[in-house]
Design a protein around this motif. Structure first.
Motif, PDB file in Angstrom:
ATOM      1  N   CYS A 216       0.841  -1.199   0.000  1.00 14.21           N
ATOM      2  CA  CYS A 216       0.000   0.000   0.000  1.00 14.21           C
ATOM      3  C   CYS A 216       0.874   1.246   0.000  1.00 14.21           C
ATOM      4  N   GLY A 217       0.719   2.048  -1.021  1.00 13.96           N
ATOM      5  CA  GLY A 217       1.483   3.280  -1.167  1.00 13.96           C
ATOM      6  C   GLY A 217       1.214   3.866  -2.536  1.00 13.96           C
ATOM      7  N   SER A 218       2.056   4.805  -2.937  1.00 15.78           N
ATOM      8  CA  SER A 218       1.840   5.473  -4.221  1.00 15.78           C
ATOM      9  C   SER A 218       1.872   4.491  -5.385  1.00 15.78           C
ATOM     10  N   SER A 219       2.692   3.470  -5.305  1.00 13.98           N
ATOM     11  CA  SER A 219       2.777   2.494  -6.401  1.00 13.98           C
ATOM     12  C   SER A 219       1.485   1.712  -6.554  1.00 13.98           C
ATOM     13  N   TRP A 220       0.856   1.410  -5.429  1.00  7.51           N
ATOM     14  CA  TRP A 220      -0.400   0.660  -5.491  1.00  7.51           C
ATOM     15  C   TRP A 220      -1.482   1.457  -6.188  1.00  7.51           C
ATOM     16  N   LEU A 221      -1.513   2.765  -5.953  1.00  8.61           N
ATOM     17  CA  LEU A 221      -2.541   3.610  -6.542  1.00  8.61           C
ATOM     18  C   LEU A 221      -2.385   3.773  -8.049  1.00  8.61           C
ATOM     19  N   THR A 222      -1.279   3.359  -8.595  1.00 11.08           N
ATOM     20  CA  THR A 222      -1.083   3.427 -10.046  1.00 11.08           C
ATOM     21  C   THR A 222      -0.829   2.063 -10.673  1.00 11.08           C
ATOM     22  N   ALA A 223      -0.945   1.005  -9.874  1.00  9.24           N
ATOM     23  CA  ALA A 223      -0.651  -0.337 -10.375  1.00  9.24           C
ATOM     24  C   ALA A 223      -1.799  -0.896 -11.205  1.00  9.24           C
ATOM     25  N   ASN A 224      -1.492  -1.877 -11.995  1.00  3.82           N
ATOM     26  CA  ASN A 224      -2.493  -2.590 -12.787  1.00  3.82           C
ATOM     27  C   ASN A 224      -2.967  -3.779 -11.949  1.00  3.82           C
ATOM     28  N   LEU A 225      -4.017  -3.575 -11.176  1.00  3.14           N
ATOM     29  CA  LEU A 225      -4.464  -4.553 -10.184  1.00  3.14           C
ATOM     30  C   LEU A 225      -5.345  -5.620 -10.803  1.00  3.14           C
ATOM     31  N   THR A 226      -5.453  -6.749 -10.116  1.00 10.20           N
ATOM     32  CA  THR A 226      -6.135  -7.896 -10.716  1.00 10.20           C
ATOM     33  C   THR A 226      -7.611  -8.023 -10.359  1.00 10.20           C
ATOM     34  N   SER A 227      -8.016  -7.544  -9.199  1.00  8.68           N
ATOM     35  CA  SER A 227      -9.401  -7.768  -8.755  1.00  8.68           C
ATOM     36  C   SER A 227     -10.116  -6.441  -8.560  1.00  8.68           C
ATOM     37  N   TRP A 228     -11.270  -6.321  -9.201  1.00  7.58           N
ATOM     38  CA  TRP A 228     -12.041  -5.083  -9.169  1.00  7.58           C
ATOM     39  C   TRP A 228     -13.508  -5.364  -8.867  1.00  7.58           C
ATOM     40  N   GLY A 229     -14.115  -4.462  -8.132  1.00 12.05           N
ATOM     41  CA  GLY A 229     -15.552  -4.515  -7.938  1.00 12.05           C
ATOM     42  C   GLY A 229     -16.244  -3.615  -8.943  1.00 12.05           C
ATOM     43  N   GLN A 230     -17.579  -3.673  -8.917  1.00 11.77           N
ATOM     44  CA  GLN A 230     -18.326  -2.753  -9.763  1.00 11.77           C
ATOM     45  C   GLN A 230     -18.290  -1.376  -9.115  1.00 11.77           C
TER      46      GLN A 230
END
Length: 126
Positions: free
Chosen positions: A104-118
């Motif tokens: 959790c940090g600045s990198s997370w806020l710009t990462a290409n994450l795998t799981s998303w909600g609606q």
């Protein structure tokens, strides 16, 4: 992994809303979870993240620092985003997302994450 966001709505500028993100199919103890938003005609923006794994670490985008608070319900797979002093520029569709990495940090806020909600729509009227 499933994420269910809720709590959006219409609020006047200066008001408050609390968003919820219920996670199922995985244990939040091991994931970083957070919120993103996308306003009409704009790119997606990382808002905040939370990590139980790293001692409850929280991180906020500068645009919401001091106004938004992310938290996790004790022993539950639910994360909240308390939004205070809302501004018209906070109007957006808000999404919750989760991943094991990065921290959790600045990198997370710009990462290409795998799981998303609606998304859940937040509209702030001026």
């Amino acid at each position: 992994v499933q994420l269910q966001a809720s709590g959006g709505g219409l609020v006047q500028a200066g008001g408050s809303l609390r968003l919820s993100c219920a996670a199922s199919g995985f244990n939040l103890d091991y994931y970083v979870i957070g919120w993103f938003r996308q306003a009409p005609g704009k790119e997606r923006e990382g808002v905040s993240c939370f990590s139980s794994r790293w001692g409850g670490r929280q991180y906020y985008a500068d645009s919401v620092k001091g106004r938004f608070t992310i938290s996790r319900a004790d022993a539950k797979n639910t994360v909240y985003l308390q939004m205070n002093s809302l501004k018209s520029e906070d109007t957006a569709v808000y999404f919750c997302a989760a991943d094991l990495w990065p921290p959790c940090g600045s990198s997370w806020l710009t990462a290409n994450l795998t799981s998303w909600g609606q998304g859940t729509l937040v509209t702030v009227s001026s």
